[in-house]
Design an enzyme around this catalytic site. Structure first.
Site, short mmCIF file in Angstrom:
data_model
loop_
_atom_site.label_atom_id
_atom_site.label_comp_id
_atom_site.label_asym_id
_atom_site.label_seq_id
_atom_site.Cartn_x
_atom_site.Cartn_y
_atom_site.Cartn_z
N GLU A 1 7.51 -32.13 36.73
CA GLU A 1 8.69 -31.45 37.28
C GLU A 1 9.94 -32.04 36.62
OE1 GLU A 1 9.72 -28.93 39.39
OE2 GLU A 1 11.73 -29.71 38.97
N GLN A 2 10.84 -31.14 36.19
CA GLN A 2 12.04 -31.63 35.49
C GLN A 2 13.03 -32.36 36.42
OE1 GLN A 2 14.22 -28.28 33.94
NE2 GLN A 2 14.64 -27.43 35.94
N ARG B 1 12.10 -23.14 53.26
CA ARG B 1 11.40 -23.41 51.99
C ARG B 1 11.05 -24.87 51.85
NH1 ARG B 1 12.30 -18.98 48.08
NH2 ARG B 1 11.39 -20.40 46.58
N TYR C 1 16.78 -14.43 59.79
CA TYR C 1 15.56 -14.67 60.56
C TYR C 1 15.42 -16.15 60.89
CZ TYR C 1 13.68 -15.52 55.77
OH TYR C 1 13.48 -15.94 54.48
C1 LIG Z 1 17.91 -14.92 47.22
C2 LIG Z 1 16.41 -15.00 47.08
C3 LIG Z 1 15.59 -14.76 48.20
C4 LIG Z 1 14.18 -14.77 48.08
N1 LIG Z 1 13.40 -14.53 49.18
C5 LIG Z 1 12.04 -14.52 49.05
C6 LIG Z 1 11.17 -14.28 50.18
O1 LIG Z 1 11.63 -14.10 51.32
N2 LIG Z 1 9.81 -14.25 50.00
C7 LIG Z 1 9.27 -14.46 48.77
O2 LIG Z 1 8.02 -14.41 48.63
N3 LIG Z 1 10.05 -14.71 47.67
C8 LIG Z 1 11.41 -14.75 47.79
N4 LIG Z 1 12.20 -15.01 46.70
C9 LIG Z 1 11.56 -15.23 45.39
C10 LIG Z 1 11.01 -16.62 45.28
O3 LIG Z 1 12.01 -17.55 45.61
C11 LIG Z 1 10.51 -16.93 43.86
O4 LIG Z 1 9.81 -15.82 43.36
C12 LIG Z 1 9.59 -18.16 43.90
O5 LIG Z 1 10.35 -19.30 44.29
C13 LIG Z 1 8.95 -18.43 42.55
O6 LIG Z 1 8.24 -19.65 42.62
P1 LIG Z 1 7.83 -20.42 41.30
O7 LIG Z 1 7.12 -21.66 41.77
O8 LIG Z 1 7.15 -19.49 40.37
O9 LIG Z 1 9.21 -20.80 40.58
P2 LIG Z 1 10.40 -21.73 41.05
O10 LIG Z 1 10.52 -21.76 42.53
O11 LIG Z 1 11.59 -21.32 40.27
O12 LIG Z 1 9.96 -23.20 40.59
C14 LIG Z 1 9.98 -23.59 39.25
C15 LIG Z 1 9.95 -25.12 39.17
O13 LIG Z 1 9.81 -25.49 37.79
C16 LIG Z 1 10.75 -26.50 37.48
N5 LIG Z 1 11.06 -26.40 36.05
C17 LIG Z 1 11.80 -25.46 35.44
N6 LIG Z 1 11.85 -25.68 34.10
C18 LIG Z 1 11.11 -26.82 33.87
C19 LIG Z 1 10.80 -27.56 32.69
N7 LIG Z 1 11.24 -27.19 31.48
N8 LIG Z 1 10.01 -28.67 32.81
C20 LIG Z 1 9.54 -29.05 34.05
N9 LIG Z 1 9.84 -28.39 35.20
C21 LIG Z 1 10.60 -27.29 35.11
C22 LIG Z 1 11.93 -26.19 38.39
O14 LIG Z 1 12.77 -27.32 38.56
C23 LIG Z 1 11.23 -25.76 39.68
O15 LIG Z 1 10.90 -26.87 40.48
C24 LIG Z 1 13.60 -15.04 46.81
C25 LIG Z 1 14.42 -15.33 45.70
C26 LIG Z 1 15.81 -15.32 45.82
C27 LIG Z 1 16.68 -15.63 44.63
#
Ligand SMILES: Cc1cc2nc3c(=O)[nH]c(=O)nc-3n(C[C@H](O)[C@H](O)[C@H](O)COP(=O)(O)OP(=O)(O)OC[C@H]3O[C@@H](n4cnc5c(N)ncnc54)[C@H](O)[C@@H]3O)c2cc1C
Length: 389
Positions: free
Chosen positions: A33-34, A107, A216
């Protein structure tokens, strides 16, 4: 494949779910994790039954019910009058129908529960302060390179690094995210600060012209999560999220119902965040050689179906099942992508379509027949724990 070495880039909800699921299959996992500390934004997340199955499987139903709040009911309300336009029975109904709850969580609570479970399996699994910059794929393994000069070697690599994914760039080249024209303010309010008549139903979305406001309960009802969406021509900030003053949100939603004003008034003024919402075109495929993509890295999801975290969670469980069922990494990544590509891409595109539909609608004509959500698309009926892989 059960003793394979997995490199996971990114410890968001997707990366941690994948790590936990792979550990459960017996794999040796390292997550990079970055960030200098693990954590999640102060905001809520809706967990629909399709994702709840996965969390029940990985964390146990008791813990999931402790982390998540199951709303008794929900409603779409008129933005100005607060009149209920569509009401949704929640409570035990989704569990009876789909076998798992529709629920909502802070979250950070969900993230902490996943991280704790991963660490209990292996105290050294989560490596922070490691920004992935490049990969080298070879016949006997894959190497991840990090900004601090270190590297790690595994049998396969999973990019879980979100919409701005460096793994995606390394595999498929530059393809910058597009600003969607939507922005969001998010924050949390102590429930005790709100008048009782503003607390029903547990979950509500106020539908306006070109703007919506959703609120909510999370953390066993102690906090109210809010997210207000509006439109802009451009997103000028350097980062895709930034701290915002609550006055900005108050001005934006000044013509919304008193309940919305009350929530914004009660929000800690310095704890409101503003997000520019971005999307991308779908990739033709996610996997190249020993590396693949998961969650927003592969199918970045706008929040208009509340399915982004849900899809990342589903991906993680299916990936681990594909690994457990396969003879080698090539078969595992092929099975994973075959099981997940169509659904991930469909939901990503439907989320984009839903934004257009939501913001074009006339709140004075909205009713049950014109309301469409993820359930109406049939998304809740999927179970990542049992779906064929
Ligand atoms: C306003 C808003 C409301 C939302 N509400 C909902 C909801 O109610 N329900 C739902 O299902 N989804 C919701 N979403 C969508 C959801 O938040 C995302 O789709 C989800 O968090 C994606 O998870 P992920 O683990 O793929 O990516 P992320 O949560 O973006 O995690 C990526 C991780 O990778 C790390 N990272 C990035 N680049 C690097 C690198 N080069 N090297 C090492 N680490 C790195 C980051 O620091 C982070 O910790 C919402 C989004 C937004 C913007």
């Amino acid at each position: 494949m059960n003793d394979s070495r997995a490199l996971i880039i990114g410890a968001g909800i997707g990366g941690l779910t994948a790590a936990l699921a792979l550990q459960r299959s017996g794999c040796r996992v390292r997550v990079f994790e970055q960030a200098a500390a693990l954590g999640e934004v102060g905001a809520g997340v809706t967990i629909t039954p399709n994702a709840c199955h996965a969390l029940n499987h990985l964390l146990g139903e008791e813990l999931v019910e402790h982390i998540c709040h199951v709303p008794a009911s929900g409603a779409v309300k008129h933005y100005q009058t607060g009149k209920t336009l569509v009401d949704t029975r929640r409570g035990d109904r989704p569990k009876q129908k789909y076998g798992a709850h529709y629920c909502q969580a802070h979250r950070a609570d969900l993230h902490d529960a996943l991280a704790d479970a991963v660490r209990r399996n292996d105290a050294n699994c989560l490596v922070i302060d490691r920004r992935f910059i490049a990969l080298e794929d070879s016949s006997d393994g894959i190497t991840a390179r990090f900004a601090d000069g270190s590297s790690a070697r595994g049998d396969y690599l999973v990019g879980c690094d979100g919409i701005h994914s460096e793994v995606r760039r390394a595999l498929w080249g530059d393809d910058e995210p597009r600003f969607t024209g939507y922005i969001a303010w998010r924050g949390l309010v102590p429930t005790a600060a709100l008048r009782p008549e503003f607390l029903v139903p547990d979950s509500a979305a106020f539908a306006g012209r070109g703007r919506t406001f959703t609120r909510y309960k999370v953390r066993r009802g102690e906090l109210f999560n809010f997210v207000g969406f509006s439109q802009r021509d451009e997103w000028a900030a350097e980062s895709w999220s930034e701290r915002a003053h609550i006055d900005e949100a108050l001005a934006e939603f000044s013509d919304f119902a008193p309940e919305v004003q009350a929530i914004l008034d009660a929000a800690p003024p310095d704890q409101c965040f503003k997000w520019g919402l971005f999307d991308r075109r779908p990739l033709a495929q996610w996997t190249k050689g020993r590396a693949t993509l998961l969650g927003d890295a592969g199918h970045p999801m706008t929040p208009f179906l509340a399915q982004g975290a849900a899809m990342a969670i589903e991906d993680g469980v299916v990936l681990a099942r594909a690994v457990a069922a396969s003879a080698d990494w090539r078969e595992a990544l092929t099975r994973y992508e075959q099981a997940r590509y169509e659904r991930g891409t469909f939901v990503m595109l439907q989320s984009q379509v839903n934004a257009k539909r939501i913001y074009a609608r006339d709140p004075d004509r909205l009713d049950r027949n014109s309301h469409r959500n993820a359930e109406a698309l049939g998304l809740y009926a999927y179970n990542p724990v049992t779906v064929p892989v």
